[in-house]
Scaffold this active site. Structure first.
Site, PDB file in Angstrom:
ATOM      1  N   LYS A   4      -6.609   0.284  -3.532  1.00 47.54           N
ATOM      2  CA  LYS A   4      -5.827   1.246  -2.744  1.00 47.54           C
ATOM      3  C   LYS A   4      -5.366   2.442  -3.579  1.00 47.54           C
ATOM      4  O   LYS A   4      -5.243   2.363  -4.805  1.00 47.54           O
ATOM      5  CB  LYS A   4      -4.665   0.543  -2.042  1.00 47.54           C
ATOM      6  CG  LYS A   4      -5.174  -0.270  -0.843  1.00 47.54           C
ATOM      7  CD  LYS A   4      -4.102  -0.827   0.043  1.00 47.54           C
ATOM      8  CE  LYS A   4      -4.780  -1.556   1.222  1.00 47.54           C
ATOM      9  NZ  LYS A   4      -3.831  -2.280   2.067  1.00 47.54           N
ATOM     10  N   ARG A  21      -6.270 -10.472  -0.566  1.00 45.52           N
ATOM     11  CA  ARG A  21      -7.388  -9.804   0.116  1.00 45.52           C
ATOM     12  C   ARG A  21      -7.989  -8.780  -0.853  1.00 45.52           C
ATOM     13  O   ARG A  21      -7.264  -7.938  -1.377  1.00 45.52           O
ATOM     14  CB  ARG A  21      -6.860  -9.109   1.377  1.00 45.52           C
ATOM     15  CG  ARG A  21      -7.909  -8.381   2.205  1.00 45.52           C
ATOM     16  CD  ARG A  21      -7.247  -7.724   3.418  1.00 45.52           C
ATOM     17  NE  ARG A  21      -8.213  -7.066   4.264  1.00 45.52           N
ATOM     18  CZ  ARG A  21      -8.657  -5.836   4.066  1.00 45.52           C
ATOM     19  NH1 ARG A  21      -8.224  -5.133   3.048  1.00 45.52           N
ATOM     20  NH2 ARG A  21      -9.533  -5.300   4.897  1.00 45.52           N
TER      21      ARG A  21
HETATM   22  C1  7PJ Z   1      -5.127  -4.482   4.762  1.00 41.99           C
HETATM   23  C2  7PJ Z   1      -5.758  -5.068   5.852  1.00 41.99           C
HETATM   24  C3  7PJ Z   1      -4.007  -5.132   4.171  1.00 41.99           C
HETATM   25  C4  7PJ Z   1      -4.316  -6.877   5.793  1.00 41.99           C
HETATM   26  C5  7PJ Z   1      -6.729  -3.198   5.397  1.00 41.99           C
HETATM   27  C6  7PJ Z   1      -8.028  -1.153   2.899  1.00 41.99           C
HETATM   28  C7  7PJ Z   1      -7.463  -0.757   4.196  1.00 41.99           C
HETATM   29  N1  7PJ Z   1      -5.351  -6.261   6.367  1.00 41.99           N
HETATM   30  N2  7PJ Z   1      -6.745  -4.244   6.239  1.00 41.99           N
HETATM   31  N3  7PJ Z   1      -3.648  -6.335   4.730  1.00 41.99           N
HETATM   32  N4  7PJ Z   1      -5.765  -3.310   4.481  1.00 41.99           N
HETATM   33  N5  7PJ Z   1      -3.889  -8.046   6.269  1.00 41.99           N
HETATM   34  O1  7PJ Z   1      -8.559  -2.248   2.702  1.00 41.99           O
HETATM   35  O2  7PJ Z   1      -7.922  -0.284   1.984  1.00 41.99           O
HETATM   36  O3  7PJ Z   1      -3.352  -4.680   3.229  1.00 41.99           O
HETATM   37  S1  7PJ Z   1      -7.835  -1.859   5.545  1.00 41.99           S
END
Ligand code: 7PJ
Length: 283
Positions: A227, A262
Site C-alpha cells: 500500500k 492479506r
Molecule cells: C483490503 C481489502 C484490506 C480487506 C483491498 C489493495 C486494495 N480487503 N481489499 N482488507 N484492501 N479485508 O489491496 O491495495 O486492507 S484492495
C-alpha cells in the site's frame, strides 16, 4: 473469550486455524484480463497463480473482481460475476483451499457461495442492503472492514478524533449486527481497513494498536500489502519500498497476534510469520 473459537475461522464446509496468522493471498481478476478472446487464458492464469500462492504458504485465496482502489469506478453485478465466478468454480474443482471473495454485492455473495466460496471479504462491512442476510443464508465466513467514506472519495480528507477508538467501535458494532442477524461468532474476522479513508498517521496509529482491534474477541485481518502508506512513510515510492514495509508490518502483526495477513507476496510474508513465531516461542 473462548480461545478455541478465537483461533478459528469457520465457513460452511471448511475452517482455517488462526492459531498462527493465516496468510491470505490476493488474486485480482481485473477487467482487462477477461475481455474478449483472453478469457480462457486469463482463467488459466488465475488458477495457476492461486496454486502457486497455495504452494508458497497461503491458507486462504482472496478473489477480487471489483477494484476498490481510490477513485475506482463501480462495477455491475453481471460484470463482477463474469470475472469472479469462473475462478471460484475452477479453483474449487482443483483445491480444498479456503476461498474468499472480495465483494459487497448480495447477488455475488449468493452465487459465489453456491459455487464453493467459504468467505466473503467485504470492504463495506456488509452494510449494503441484503449483504449480511446473504452471508448468513450461505453460512459463509465474513471479514467486516472499516472504511470512512466510499472508494471514490475516501482519501480526500479523512478525519477522526481518535482513530483507534472509532474504528474499534465500528467493528464492535458490526460484529454485534452480524451476530444479531444469525451469524455464528466463529465465522467473523474484523479489519481496520488500512488506507480506506485514512492518512499515514491514522494508518500508523492503527498498525501500532492492531493487536487491540479484535472486536468482541474476534481475530483481526490486516491488509497493508504494497500500500501507498509505505511510500509515504519512507518518502520513496517503488515496489521494493512497498514490499519491505509490508513485510515489516507482517512481522509486527504476528507479534501482535493478528489472525490473517492479506498479501501479494505470499512466500515472503509466510517467512516473516515463521520467524516471528520462532522468536515468540518460550524456552
Ligand atoms: C483490503 C481489502 C484490506 C480487506 C483491498 C489493495 C486494495 N480487503 N481489499 N482488507 N484492501 N479485508 O489491496 O491495495 O486492507 S484492495
Amino acid at each position: 473469550m473462548n480461545s478455541n473459537s478465537a483461533n478459528m475461522l469457520a465457513g460452511a464446509r471448511r475452517a482455517v486455524s488462526l492459531a498462527e496468522p493465516a496468510v491470505m493471498g490476493v488474486l485480482n481478476v481485473t477487467p482487462d484480463s477477461f475481455s474478449d478472446g483472453g478469457r480462457y487464458v486469463a482463467l488459466e492464469a488465475a488458477l495457476e497463480r492461486s496454486l502457486v500462492m497455495i504452494e508458497q504458504g497461503a491458507a486462504i485465496i482472496d478473489i477480487g473482481g471489483e477494484s476498490t482502489r481510490p477513485g475506482a469506478a463501480p462495477v455491475s453485478t453481471e460484470a463482477e460475476l463474469e470475472r469472479v465466478l469462473p475462478v471460484v468454480e475452477a479453483l474449487r474443482a482443483r483445491s480444498e483451499i479456503f476461498i474468499s471473495v472480495d465483494t459487497s454485492n448480495p447477488a455475488v455473495i449468493q452465487a459465489v457461495c453456491a459455487a464453493g466460496a467459504d468467505m466473503i471479504n467485504d470492504i463495506r462491512g456488509l452494510v449494503r442492503p441484503g449483504a449480511l442476510e446473504a452471508v448468513v443464508a450461505a453460512e459463509a465466513a465474513a471479514c467486516v472492514m472499516h472504511m470512512q467514506g466510499e472508494p471514490a472519495t475516501m482519501q480526500t480528507a479523512p478525519s477522526y478524533t481518535d482513530v483507534v477508538a472509532e474504528v474499534r467501535a465500528f467493528l464492535d458494532d458490526r460484529v454485534r449486527a452480524c451476530c444479531a442477524a444469525g451469524m455464528a461468532p466463529e465465522r467473523i474476522v474484523v479489519d481496520p481497513g488500512f488506507g480506506f479513508g485514512k492518512t499515514l498517521e491514522h494508518n500508523m496509529a492503527l498498525l501500532r494498536g492492531v493487536g487491540e482491534l479484535g472486536a468482541a474477541g474476534r481475530p483481526v485481518l490486516m491488509g497493508v500489502s504494497r500500500k501507498s502508506m509505505f511510500a509515504r512513510l519512507f518518502e520513496l515510492d517503488g515496489l521494493g519500498a512497498r514490499i519491505n514495509g509490508s513485510l515489516g508490518a507482517a512481522f509486527w502483526a504476528t507479534l501482535q497476534g493478528v489472525g490473517i495477513i492479506r498479501c501479494h507476496d505470499v512466500r515472503e510474508t509466510a517467512q516473516m510469520v515463521c520467524l516471528a513465531r520462532h522468536l515468540m516461542q518460550q524456552g
